[in-house]
Design a protein around this motif. Structure first.
Motif, mmCIF file in Angstrom:
data_model
loop_
_atom_site.group_PDB
_atom_site.id
_atom_site.type_symbol
_atom_site.label_atom_id
_atom_site.label_comp_id
_atom_site.label_asym_id
_atom_site.label_seq_id
_atom_site.Cartn_x
_atom_site.Cartn_y
_atom_site.Cartn_z
ATOM 1 N N LYS A 144 12.992 55.290 10.653
ATOM 2 C CA LYS A 144 12.317 54.386 9.719
ATOM 3 C C LYS A 144 13.060 54.434 8.389
ATOM 4 O O LYS A 144 13.864 55.326 8.146
ATOM 5 C CB LYS A 144 10.858 54.815 9.482
ATOM 6 C CG LYS A 144 10.019 54.949 10.732
ATOM 7 C CD LYS A 144 9.693 53.611 11.314
ATOM 8 C CE LYS A 144 8.841 53.752 12.572
ATOM 9 N NZ LYS A 144 8.789 52.544 13.335
ATOM 10 N N SER A 145 12.749 53.517 7.504
ATOM 11 C CA SER A 145 13.333 53.584 6.165
ATOM 12 C C SER A 145 12.558 54.618 5.352
ATOM 13 O O SER A 145 11.387 54.895 5.635
ATOM 14 C CB SER A 145 13.271 52.222 5.477
ATOM 15 O OG SER A 145 11.952 51.932 5.085
ATOM 16 N N ALA B 58 12.302 60.149 7.888
ATOM 17 C CA ALA B 58 12.885 58.819 8.085
ATOM 18 C C ALA B 58 13.960 58.877 9.176
ATOM 19 O O ALA B 58 14.037 57.986 10.028
ATOM 20 C CB ALA B 58 13.468 58.299 6.773
#
Length: 86
Positions: free
Chosen positions: A52-53, A47
């Protein structure tokens, strides 16, 4: 995007050791392969790498294996190549 990963848990540091186009990585992690620690550490590490989450990264195959297949939402093959061609 699907990404094939070989994880080396209980290593000295979290890092990407090998990237082979188009979709294979070897990654070392400090986390131990106990109580799902390495899987959680892998998702958090990727992540950060891909910005990104954690929820965008899912282990879809190999949860108890060193070899895994991950799904990363919102990541394209072009973005992956661009990030590692530097």
């Amino acid at each position: 995007m699907l990404l094939k990963v070989k994880v080396k848990p209980s290593s000295g540091r979290d890092e990407i050791l090998v990237f082979k186009e188009p979709d294979y990585m070897e990654i070392s992690l400090r986390a131990k392969p106990e109580n799902n620690e390495a899987n959680l550490a892998l998702c958090k590490f990727l992540a950060r790498v891909f910005e990104k989450s954690v929820d965008a990264i899912k282990i879809i195959q190999g949860k108890t294996s060193k070899r895994k297949v991950l799904s990363i939402e919102g990541l394209t093959e072009a973005e992956l190549k661009e990030r590692f061609s530097r």
